[in-house]
Scaffold this motif. Structure first.
Motif, PDB file in Angstrom:
ATOM      1  N   ARG A 222       5.554   6.928   0.649  1.00 19.28           N
ATOM      2  CA  ARG A 222       5.871   5.870   1.895  1.00 19.28           C
ATOM      3  C   ARG A 222       5.139   4.545   1.497  1.00 19.28           C
ATOM      4  O   ARG A 222       4.159   4.553   1.802  1.00 19.28           O
ATOM      5  CB  ARG A 222       6.072   6.220   3.228  1.00 19.28           C
ATOM      6  CG  ARG A 222       6.594   4.895   3.998  1.00 19.28           C
ATOM      7  CD  ARG A 222       6.708   5.336   5.494  1.00 19.28           C
ATOM      8  NE  ARG A 222       5.543   4.764   6.118  1.00 19.28           N
ATOM      9  CZ  ARG A 222       5.519   4.606   7.512  1.00 19.28           C
ATOM     10  NH1 ARG A 222       6.459   4.559   8.318  1.00 19.28           N
ATOM     11  NH2 ARG A 222       4.208   4.369   8.027  1.00 19.28           N
ATOM     12  N   LEU A 223       5.799   3.704   1.047  1.00 20.55           N
ATOM     13  CA  LEU A 223       5.177   2.431   0.463  1.00 20.55           C
ATOM     14  C   LEU A 223       5.453   1.472   1.988  1.00 20.55           C
ATOM     15  O   LEU A 223       6.355   1.402   2.606  1.00 20.55           O
ATOM     16  CB  LEU A 223       5.964   1.656  -0.583  1.00 20.55           C
ATOM     17  CG  LEU A 223       5.886   2.535  -1.847  1.00 20.55           C
ATOM     18  CD1 LEU A 223       6.502   1.642  -2.954  1.00 20.55           C
ATOM     19  CD2 LEU A 223       4.617   2.736  -2.344  1.00 20.55           C
ATOM     20  N   SER A 224       4.212   0.420   2.153  1.00 21.00           N
ATOM     21  CA  SER A 224       4.330  -0.336   3.167  1.00 21.00           C
ATOM     22  C   SER A 224       3.901  -1.666   2.519  1.00 21.00           C
ATOM     23  O   SER A 224       3.092  -1.666   1.538  1.00 21.00           O
ATOM     24  CB  SER A 224       3.184  -0.062   4.331  1.00 21.00           C
ATOM     25  OG  SER A 224       3.549   1.295   4.855  1.00 21.00           O
ATOM     26  N   CYS A 225       4.499  -2.822   3.166  1.00 18.92           N
ATOM     27  CA  CYS A 225       4.169  -4.279   3.003  1.00 18.92           C
ATOM     28  C   CYS A 225       4.127  -5.048   4.129  1.00 18.92           C
ATOM     29  O   CYS A 225       4.921  -5.179   4.573  1.00 18.92           O
ATOM     30  CB  CYS A 225       5.170  -4.641   1.886  1.00 18.92           C
ATOM     31  SG  CYS A 225       5.137  -6.272   1.515  1.00 18.92           S
ATOM     32  N   VAL A 226       2.713  -5.485   4.132  1.00 17.16           N
ATOM     33  CA  VAL A 226       2.564  -6.184   5.460  1.00 17.16           C
ATOM     34  C   VAL A 226       2.481  -7.672   4.828  1.00 17.16           C
ATOM     35  O   VAL A 226       1.741  -7.945   3.891  1.00 17.16           O
ATOM     36  CB  VAL A 226       0.939  -6.230   5.871  1.00 17.16           C
ATOM     37  CG1 VAL A 226       0.957  -7.020   7.085  1.00 17.16           C
ATOM     38  CG2 VAL A 226       1.085  -4.434   6.237  1.00 17.16           C
TER      39      VAL A 226
ATOM     40  N   TYR B  30       9.091  -1.242   4.746  1.00 17.49           N
ATOM     41  CA  TYR B  30       8.662   0.071   4.269  1.00 17.49           C
ATOM     42  C   TYR B  30       9.593   0.535   3.436  1.00 17.49           C
ATOM     43  O   TYR B  30      10.886   0.186   3.375  1.00 17.49           O
ATOM     44  CB  TYR B  30       8.624   1.076   5.561  1.00 17.49           C
ATOM     45  CG  TYR B  30       7.676   0.811   6.558  1.00 17.49           C
ATOM     46  CD1 TYR B  30       8.144   0.225   7.846  1.00 17.49           C
ATOM     47  CD2 TYR B  30       6.245   1.050   6.539  1.00 17.49           C
ATOM     48  CE1 TYR B  30       7.313   0.053   8.939  1.00 17.49           C
ATOM     49  CE2 TYR B  30       5.390   0.732   7.572  1.00 17.49           C
ATOM     50  CZ  TYR B  30       6.015   0.276   8.869  1.00 17.49           C
ATOM     51  OH  TYR B  30       5.023   0.088   9.787  1.00 17.49           O
ATOM     52  N   LEU B  31       9.232   1.262   2.265  1.00 20.63           N
ATOM     53  CA  LEU B  31      10.058   2.012   1.533  1.00 20.63           C
ATOM     54  C   LEU B  31       9.813   3.578   1.322  1.00 20.63           C
ATOM     55  O   LEU B  31       8.682   3.909   0.968  1.00 20.63           O
ATOM     56  CB  LEU B  31      10.018   1.398   0.071  1.00 20.63           C
ATOM     57  CG  LEU B  31      11.074   2.124  -1.047  1.00 20.63           C
ATOM     58  CD1 LEU B  31      12.489   1.784  -0.591  1.00 20.63           C
ATOM     59  CD2 LEU B  31      10.566   1.659  -2.448  1.00 20.63           C
TER      60      LEU B  31
ATOM     61  N   SER C  85       0.871  -1.282   0.018  1.00 20.35           N
ATOM     62  CA  SER C  85      -0.105   0.050  -0.103  1.00 20.35           C
ATOM     63  C   SER C  85       0.730   1.297   0.140  1.00 20.35           C
ATOM     64  O   SER C  85       2.090   1.096   0.325  1.00 20.35           O
ATOM     65  CB  SER C  85      -0.929  -0.110   1.251  1.00 20.35           C
ATOM     66  OG  SER C  85      -0.055  -0.066   2.468  1.00 20.35           O
ATOM     67  N   GLY C  86       0.114   2.508  -0.191  1.00 21.62           N
ATOM     68  CA  GLY C  86       0.998   3.775  -0.345  1.00 21.62           C
ATOM     69  C   GLY C  86       1.351   4.240  -1.524  1.00 21.62           C
ATOM     70  O   GLY C  86       1.922   5.255  -1.710  1.00 21.62           O
ATOM     71  N   GLY C  87       1.188   3.538  -2.487  1.00 20.99           N
ATOM     72  CA  GLY C  87       1.522   4.165  -3.904  1.00 20.99           C
ATOM     73  C   GLY C  87       0.282   5.197  -4.086  1.00 20.99           C
ATOM     74  O   GLY C  87      -0.664   5.516  -3.623  1.00 20.99           O
ATOM     75  N   GLY C  88       0.643   5.869  -5.369  1.00 23.02           N
ATOM     76  CA  GLY C  88      -0.277   6.812  -5.789  1.00 23.02           C
ATOM     77  C   GLY C  88       0.414   7.986  -6.741  1.00 23.02           C
ATOM     78  O   GLY C  88       1.587   7.616  -7.166  1.00 23.02           O
TER      79      GLY C  88
END
Length: 118
Positions: free
Chosen positions: A19-23, A79-80, A7-10
């Motif tokens: 900030r991208l997140s990956c759970v 996170y990125l 999530s966090g793209g756009g």
């Protein structure tokens, strides 16, 4: 069942940040090296950044000094942080989880679109 959910793209203007997140779920997160890849239209998928179980990070030359990868093992999340974004950063970003010990495993998320306008 293993799942990696990004999530966090756009859409962001050049010079901006995301900030991208990956759970991750379904895996013992602490024994996996985590990473972010990206694929732009018409180009091959490339490694953007990675972080080992020991916290060692690696970055593509094109993002060094602008992107930061981190992980929170308590939240099974990687996170990125992407700063000073450029139009050439536009791509689909994929989260990966790689288990390097035998038996090895390799998992990918579905991807999140990042678009940087000039």
């Amino acid at each position: 069942q293993v799942q990696l959910v990004e999530s966090g793209g756009g859409l962001v203007q050049a010079g901006g940040s995301l900030r991208l997140s990956c759970v991750g779920s379904g895996i013992i997160y602490t024994i996996y090296d985590m990473g972010w890849y990206r694929q732009a239209p018409g180009k091959q998928r490339e490694l953007v950044a990675s972080i080992t179980t020991g916290g060692i990070t690696n970055y593509a030359d094109s993002v060094k000094g602008r992107f930061t990868i981190s992980r929170d093992t308590t939240k099974n999340t990687v996170y990125l942080q992407m700063n000073s974004l450029k139009p050439e950063d536009t791509a689909v970003y994929y989260c990966t989880a790689k288990k390097m010990t035998i038996p090895t495993r390799d998992y990918w998320g579905q991807g999140t679109q990042v678009t940087v306008s000039s």
